[in-house]
Scaffold this active site. Structure first.
Site, PDB file in Angstrom:
ATOM      1  N   LEU A  94       0.818  -1.207   0.000  1.00  0.00           N
ATOM      2  CA  LEU A  94       0.000   0.000   0.000  1.00  0.00           C
ATOM      3  C   LEU A  94       0.857   1.265   0.000  1.00  0.00           C
ATOM      4  O   LEU A  94       0.582   2.222  -0.731  1.00  0.00           O
ATOM      5  CB  LEU A  94      -0.946  -0.007   1.201  1.00  0.00           C
ATOM      6  N   TYR A 134      12.726   3.911   2.835  1.00  0.00           N
ATOM      7  CA  TYR A 134      12.638   4.894   1.764  1.00  0.00           C
ATOM      8  C   TYR A 134      13.749   4.839   0.728  1.00  0.00           C
ATOM      9  O   TYR A 134      13.630   5.433  -0.340  1.00  0.00           O
ATOM     10  CB  TYR A 134      12.529   6.298   2.379  1.00  0.00           C
ATOM     11  N   PHE A 171       8.290  18.400   9.702  1.00  0.00           N
ATOM     12  CA  PHE A 171       7.010  18.677   9.034  1.00  0.00           C
ATOM     13  C   PHE A 171       6.184  17.418   8.990  1.00  0.00           C
ATOM     14  O   PHE A 171       6.693  16.336   9.264  1.00  0.00           O
ATOM     15  CB  PHE A 171       7.244  19.217   7.622  1.00  0.00           C
TER      16      PHE A 171
END
Length: 413
Positions: free
Chosen positions: A94, A124, A413
């Site tokens: 997903l 990543y 962030f």
């Protein structure tokens, strides 16, 4: 059936928020107040979810940001956040599907880079991201540190400020500061509202820090610090820890003055610096640099290049020269052979050069780690991220890409 992955709609947002909370191990329930607050700062066109029988089981969001690169130029960037997969639906691809959709969207939007802060290191790299700017946190023993070196030489002063002053003066200062630090991003108006308590997220109650501003002799605000102190005593002996929540400065004088102030506050025994650049000067300012010992050091900002010629042409370079980079990228976004020509003034041009002989071959993730100046090609040859294709190619790359200071990603962030 495989869950449906798609951009979410208005009615999906509350369930999407609950899935985010679940993924980050927070209480899943969200109030109407929080839904309204979060919705006001969310562009649904940049939000994805995976849905299984109507329930959101994976989340993904991006935000437009500006990334400072060496030389002070800012590039449009997609800041990726809120990536979760509920434990019931792991190992089904997903996150990969949502990431692929986002990177394709970045290209369509004309964003040459994507950035994220990785909670899990091993995820990543397979998407072409590389660790590009790290952080270090120090804990300073104030009794051993002594008085910091370098009294301000510009006739400046430090004043305690209230949140309304910071809300007014902070954004302009930060815009000056971020251009000095590769890896920094711009702050939104909502960031400052949260930072000053003007707006409070009910799921993250705000505790007011003490704010101080540094002004030079002309009255210009050149520095800002925010900190909190715990009222800790051992019997009648004060031993208070101070935590720096923010310290930014546009001049060396402001930086020295703010650290001198924080390290000299009565009753404070230890100062926790928060996330600083990995080569921050703080230890050098102390009478005894050993008084600042590393609490943690780690990767922080991860980068993914999508438009290689545009990204390479945007930053400045340490020396004139030319190299040909053969970039390997299974996803194709950064793949190709590129010639980089840097001039004596640090500016450069980069273009596709499919028939040129490469100086080095490297992965997209390795190029990302080199891009802001955090890593060296020589080190990456050991890991296999960089392979020298012509004698001296690695040294030529390092001569171009090196920076005087390491990048510092000021904000999360």
């Amino acid at each position: 059936m495989s869950p449906e992955v798609r951009t979410i709609g208005e009615s999906d947002f509350p369930g999407w928020l609950r899935a985010v909370n679940t993924g980050f191990h927070r209480p899943p329930s969200v109030t109407e107040e929080e839904i309204a607050l979060r919705r006001s700062q969310t562009d649904l066109d940049r939000v994805q979810g995976a849905f299984d029988e109507g329930r959101c089981v994976a989340t993904f969001r991006s935000m437009p940001r500006e990334l400072t690169v060496p030389g002070g130029v800012v590039l449009p960037a997609s800041a990726i956040t809120s990536v979760t997969v509920t434990a019931t639906h792991r190992r089904r691809g997903l996150a990969s599907r949502m990431m692929a959709a986002e990177l394709d969207a970045c290209v369509r939007r004309g964003e040459p880079v994507a950035i994220l802060v990785a909670a899990e290191y091993r995820i990543y790299g397979r998407f072409g991201f590389g660790p590009a700017a790290g952080v270090t946190e120090w804990e300073v023993d104030t009794a051993r540190a002594g008085r910091p070196q370098g009294a301000p030489s510009d006739g400046g002063r430090i004043d305690v400020a209230d949140p309304s002053e910071v809300l007014k003066l902070g954004p302009q200062l930060h815009d000056r500061v971020r251009l000095r630090h590769p890896g920094a991003i711009n702050r939104t108006e909502r960031f400052w509202e949260y930072a000053t308590g003007t707006v409070v997220n009910p799921s993250a109650p705000w505790k007011e820090p003490i704010f101080v501003l540094y002004r030079d002799a002309s009255g210009r605000v050149d520095g800002l610090a925010a900190y909190s102190v715990e009222d800790t005593w051992h019997g009648m002996f004060p031993k208070a820890p101070l935590t720096v929540r923010e310290l930014i400065s546009a001049t060396p004088e402001a930086e020295r003055a703010l650290w001198r102030y924080l390290l000299a506050i009565d009753w404070v025994a230890t100062v926790h610096t928060g996330r600083r650049g990995q080569d921050d000067v703080l230890p050098m300012l102390l009478d005894d640099p050993r008084a600042a010992h590393v609490h943690s050091t780690s990767d922080f900002l991860w980068l993914r290049l999508l438009d290689v010629p545009r990204a390479l042409s945007a930053r400045s370079y340490a020396a004139p020269g030319s190299v040909v980079l053969d970039v390997v990228d299974p996803d194709g976004h950064a793949a190709g052979r590129f010639r980089l020509e840097a001039a004596a003034d640090g500016t450069a041009t980069a273009e596709a050069a499919p028939s040129a002989t490469p100086d080095v071959s490297l992965s997209a993730a390795a190029l990302a780690s080199l891009y802001l100046g955090d890593e060296s090609a020589a080190r990456l040859t050991v890991t296999g991220g960089v392979t020298e294709s012509r004698p001296g190619g690695t040294a030529r790359v390092d001569a171009l890409f090196r920076t005087a200071r390491k990048p510092w990603p000021i904000d999360i962030f």
